[in-house]
Design a protein around this motif. Structure first.
Motif, mmCIF file in Angstrom:
data_model
loop_
_atom_site.group_PDB
_atom_site.id
_atom_site.type_symbol
_atom_site.label_atom_id
_atom_site.label_comp_id
_atom_site.label_asym_id
_atom_site.label_seq_id
_atom_site.Cartn_x
_atom_site.Cartn_y
_atom_site.Cartn_z
ATOM 1 N N GLY A 243 47.439 -4.221 -72.705
ATOM 2 C CA GLY A 243 48.622 -3.926 -73.508
ATOM 3 C C GLY A 243 48.349 -3.007 -74.680
ATOM 4 O O GLY A 243 49.162 -2.133 -74.996
ATOM 5 N N ALA A 244 47.196 -3.161 -75.323
ATOM 6 C CA ALA A 244 46.885 -2.347 -76.494
ATOM 7 C C ALA A 244 46.263 -1.005 -76.129
ATOM 8 O O ALA A 244 46.034 -0.182 -77.014
ATOM 9 N N MET A 245 45.995 -0.786 -74.840
ATOM 10 C CA MET A 245 45.357 0.463 -74.397
ATOM 11 C C MET A 245 46.078 0.949 -73.150
ATOM 12 O O MET A 245 45.536 0.962 -72.043
ATOM 13 N N GLN A 246 47.345 1.347 -73.310
ATOM 14 C CA GLN A 246 48.196 1.676 -72.178
ATOM 15 C C GLN A 246 47.703 2.877 -71.387
ATOM 16 O O GLN A 246 48.060 3.052 -70.227
ATOM 17 N N ASP A 247 46.910 3.752 -71.991
ATOM 18 C CA ASP A 247 46.449 4.949 -71.286
ATOM 19 C C ASP A 247 45.190 4.705 -70.465
ATOM 20 O O ASP A 247 44.668 5.617 -69.837
ATOM 21 N N LEU A 248 44.686 3.480 -70.461
ATOM 22 C CA LEU A 248 43.472 3.164 -69.720
ATOM 23 C C LEU A 248 43.721 2.006 -68.764
ATOM 24 O O LEU A 248 44.470 1.080 -69.082
ATOM 25 N N THR A 249 43.120 2.066 -67.593
ATOM 26 C CA THR A 249 43.085 0.933 -66.683
ATOM 27 C C THR A 249 41.631 0.579 -66.413
ATOM 28 O O THR A 249 40.744 1.432 -66.479
ATOM 29 N N ILE A 272 43.636 -18.005 -62.131
ATOM 30 C CA ILE A 272 42.660 -17.127 -61.505
ATOM 31 C C ILE A 272 41.781 -16.513 -62.588
ATOM 32 O O ILE A 272 42.192 -16.398 -63.739
ATOM 33 N N LYS A 273 40.579 -16.100 -62.189
ATOM 34 C CA LYS A 273 39.666 -15.396 -63.086
ATOM 35 C C LYS A 273 39.097 -14.197 -62.335
ATOM 36 O O LYS A 273 38.803 -14.296 -61.139
ATOM 37 N N ALA A 274 38.958 -13.101 -63.053
ATOM 38 C CA ALA A 274 38.421 -11.883 -62.452
ATOM 39 C C ALA A 274 37.397 -11.266 -63.386
ATOM 40 O O ALA A 274 37.601 -11.225 -64.602
ATOM 41 N N ALA A 275 36.294 -10.797 -62.813
ATOM 42 C CA ALA A 275 35.253 -10.136 -63.598
ATOM 43 C C ALA A 275 35.709 -8.724 -63.934
ATOM 44 O O ALA A 275 36.085 -7.952 -63.049
ATOM 45 N N VAL A 276 35.693 -8.388 -65.223
ATOM 46 C CA VAL A 276 36.119 -7.065 -65.683
ATOM 47 C C VAL A 276 34.940 -6.110 -65.563
ATOM 48 O O VAL A 276 33.872 -6.355 -66.130
ATOM 49 N N GLY A 277 35.143 -5.027 -64.824
ATOM 50 C CA GLY A 277 34.078 -4.053 -64.634
ATOM 51 C C GLY A 277 34.132 -2.962 -65.686
ATOM 52 O O GLY A 277 35.070 -2.173 -65.733
ATOM 53 N N LEU A 278 33.129 -2.913 -66.548
ATOM 54 C CA LEU A 278 33.079 -1.898 -67.605
ATOM 55 C C LEU A 278 32.211 -0.708 -67.202
ATOM 56 O O LEU A 278 31.925 0.148 -68.034
ATOM 57 N N ALA A 279 31.810 -0.649 -65.932
ATOM 58 C CA ALA A 279 30.991 0.480 -65.506
ATOM 59 C C ALA A 279 31.793 1.773 -65.501
ATOM 60 O O ALA A 279 31.252 2.859 -65.645
ATOM 61 N N SER A 280 33.106 1.664 -65.318
ATOM 62 C CA SER A 280 33.963 2.848 -65.375
ATOM 63 C C SER A 280 35.338 2.442 -65.848
ATOM 64 O O SER A 280 35.786 1.326 -65.628
ATOM 65 N N LEU A 281 35.990 3.365 -66.534
ATOM 66 C CA LEU A 281 37.362 3.189 -66.971
ATOM 67 C C LEU A 281 38.196 4.284 -66.325
ATOM 68 O O LEU A 281 37.685 5.342 -65.968
ATOM 69 N N THR A 282 39.483 4.030 -66.179
ATOM 70 C CA THR A 282 40.387 5.008 -65.584
ATOM 71 C C THR A 282 41.390 5.443 -66.618
ATOM 72 O O THR A 282 42.023 4.615 -67.268
ATOM 73 N N HIS A 283 41.523 6.758 -66.779
ATOM 74 C CA HIS A 283 42.431 7.327 -67.769
ATOM 75 C C HIS A 283 43.692 7.824 -67.077
ATOM 76 O O HIS A 283 43.628 8.589 -66.120
ATOM 77 N N ASN A 309 47.887 -6.918 -67.887
ATOM 78 C CA ASN A 309 48.563 -7.125 -66.605
ATOM 79 C C ASN A 309 47.610 -6.711 -65.493
ATOM 80 O O ASN A 309 47.038 -5.615 -65.524
ATOM 81 N N ALA A 310 47.460 -7.580 -64.510
ATOM 82 C CA ALA A 310 46.587 -7.307 -63.370
ATOM 83 C C ALA A 310 47.436 -6.992 -62.151
ATOM 84 O O ALA A 310 48.309 -7.789 -61.780
ATOM 85 N N GLU A 311 47.198 -5.844 -61.559
ATOM 86 C CA GLU A 311 47.884 -5.468 -60.316
ATOM 87 C C GLU A 311 46.932 -5.695 -59.163
ATOM 88 O O GLU A 311 45.822 -5.165 -59.140
ATOM 89 N N ILE A 312 47.386 -6.481 -58.191
ATOM 90 C CA ILE A 312 46.529 -6.808 -57.058
ATOM 91 C C ILE A 312 47.309 -6.543 -55.777
ATOM 92 O O ILE A 312 48.496 -6.868 -55.668
ATOM 93 N N VAL A 313 46.668 -5.911 -54.811
ATOM 94 C CA VAL A 313 47.302 -5.565 -53.535
ATOM 95 C C VAL A 313 47.211 -6.774 -52.603
ATOM 96 O O VAL A 313 46.120 -7.204 -52.219
ATOM 97 N N LEU A 314 48.388 -7.326 -52.236
ATOM 98 C CA LEU A 314 48.424 -8.485 -51.349
ATOM 99 C C LEU A 314 48.387 -8.072 -49.879
ATOM 100 O O LEU A 314 47.858 -8.801 -49.044
ATOM 101 N N ALA A 315 48.992 -6.936 -49.554
ATOM 102 C CA ALA A 315 48.996 -6.426 -48.178
ATOM 103 C C ALA A 315 49.145 -4.915 -48.236
ATOM 104 O O ALA A 315 49.691 -4.370 -49.194
ATOM 105 N N GLU A 316 48.667 -4.217 -47.175
ATOM 106 C CA GLU A 316 48.678 -2.763 -47.180
ATOM 107 C C GLU A 316 48.836 -2.226 -45.768
ATOM 108 O O GLU A 316 48.289 -2.782 -44.812
ATOM 109 N N ALA A 317 49.648 -1.183 -45.627
ATOM 110 C CA ALA A 317 49.815 -0.479 -44.351
ATOM 111 C C ALA A 317 49.650 1.009 -44.627
ATOM 112 O O ALA A 317 50.383 1.580 -45.438
ATOM 113 N N LYS A 318 48.693 1.635 -43.961
ATOM 114 C CA LYS A 318 48.377 3.038 -44.219
ATOM 115 C C LYS A 318 49.021 3.942 -43.170
ATOM 116 O O LYS A 318 48.984 3.651 -41.973
ATOM 117 N N GLN A 319 49.594 5.074 -43.664
ATOM 118 C CA GLN A 319 50.153 6.127 -42.814
ATOM 119 C C GLN A 319 51.083 5.559 -41.741
ATOM 120 O O GLN A 319 50.865 5.699 -40.541
#
Length: 388
Positions: A243-249, A272-283, A309-319
């Motif tokens: 929330g405090a860093m809207q330009d980063l995921t 639920i608990k998720a490990a936060v990966g600080l190896a890379s950030l997305t701008h 806010n955590a976005e998680i893909v529950l199902a996916e269909a490609k092309q």
């Protein structure tokens, strides 16, 4: 002149009457219904969910004193980095009068005993020199002297610990020095100089001097509804928006799903608990994402307790072949579309059953019943005249 005036008035009245008639006639005519039309597209469709939670350190430790007393000095402040064993604060001991009295009594008794043993030793030593007592008795007297001196030293140390919290023999490991038990960042120091503190015991948890956490090892903690928890599995990737860093995921990996539900506003939810990966950030820039290298400066911006806010893909269909979900007609368990069959003069649509698949709320997968080149009818287009 009057004759011309009457003719003009009559003409104006006739025009108004005729215009009103034409207007009402046009309004009464049925309006042509116009529909939007869509051509199927090949897209990637994802079914996602958003989970609200917070960013927390995985390992957050409360540092507590080993003795009771008063805070005499604070050497650190919240936000500073400390190493394991580094001194955070100093405690001035306020001795318990009962313990102090017992320690003083022990010193006096040890002193009396030492003087008596020293006298006996000198007498035995003199007799040993005169060959009156055996070597064995002399060694026993020497051993008793050593024990008496050790007891006197232990009694002195015990008195110093009760009175001052530290003795000369263990000054480097003084319990009056409050040391950090882990390396990390000081999140909070809830005490001030002059505050009374107590050590942890059977009846009390003790006073927290400082809270220290490793801010390089973070987790996301949130709750998910029971209707969606069945689609989750440990190891699934997540995207966090802070929330405090809207330009980063931030990337995260799901590592824990609670086996037991908790009640939240009348709904069953699972932690639920998720490990936060600080190896890379997305701008984020203009709706797109670009991976940028991790830096310590960016990591320090992430603070304990940030909402995310955590976005998680529950199902996916490609092309897959897809159309807007607004073009689908749902009837019980069946789905239908209206396919354009004639567009030359008057648009004609044919109602056709189709088999649908995954939907992301905007677009829906069409598995059977529709070809890529066909057009389907969408919602009705409402004109300004129809709004009136």
């Amino acid at each position: 002149m009057k004759k011309y005036t009457k003719l003009i008035v009559a003409a104006i009245v006739a025009i108004i009457f005729f215009g009103t008639f034409v207007f009402l006639w046009q309004k009464s005519r049925p309006k042509e219904i116009v529909y939007s039309e869509f051509t199927p597209e090949v897209l990637d469709i994802q079914k996602t969910t958003i989970i609200t939670g917070t960013i927390e350190p995985r390992n957050e430790v409360n540092v507590k004193p080993q003795i009771s007393g008063i805070i005499s000095e604070l050497l650190k402040e919240p936000g500073q980095t400390v190493q394991a064993g580094e001194v955070i604060a100093k405690v001035k001991v306020i001795p318990d009068m009962g313990q102090l009295s017992s320690a003083e009594s022990r010193v006096r008794l040890a002193d009396i005993n030492l003087k008596q043993v020293e006298t006996d030793y000198k007498r035995t030593e003199s007799l040993h020199e005169q060959k009156i007592v055996s070597d064995e008795e002399f060694e026993k007297a020497r051993q008793q002297l050593k024990q008496a001196r050790e007891e006197k030293a232990a009694a002195d140390d015990a008195l110093q610990v009760v009175r001052d919290g530290v003795s000369r023999s263990n000054a480097s490991a003084s319990s009056t020095l409050i040391r950090s038990t882990i390396s990390g960042v000081i999140l909070d120091i809830p005490v001030k100089v002059g505050n009374s503190v107590i050590n942890s015991n059977t009846f009390n948890d003790g006073t927290t001097i400082a809270t220290v956490a490793n801010m390089q090892d973070l987790i996301f903690r949130g709750n998910i509804d029971e209707t969606e928890v069945g689609r989750l599995s440990v190891g699934m990737p997540m995207k966090l928006t802070i929330g405090a860093m809207q330009d980063l995921t931030v990337d995260a990996t799901l590592e824990y799903i609670s086996p037991k539900a908790v009640q939240n506003n009348g709904a069953n939810q699972f932690e639920i608990k998720a490990a936060v990966g600080l190896a890379s950030l997305t701008h984020k820039e203009s709706g797109q994402s670009a991976v940028v290298s991790y830096s310590s400066e960016q990591a320090t911006k992430i603070r304990a307790g940030f909402s995310a806010n955590a976005e998680i893909v529950l199902a996916e269909a490609k092309q897959v072949l897809s159309i807007p979900e607004s073009a689908i007609e749902f009837s019980g368990d069946s789905t239908f579309v209206y396919v354009l069959t004639d567009s030359t003069s008057k648009h004609v649509y044919d109602r056709r059953a189709v088999a649908t698949g995954l939907s992301d709320g905007l677009n829906i997968e069409v598995r059977q019943g529709l070809k890529p080149q066909e057009k389907v009818r969408g919602p009705q287009i409402i004109t300004d005249d129809q709004k009136d």
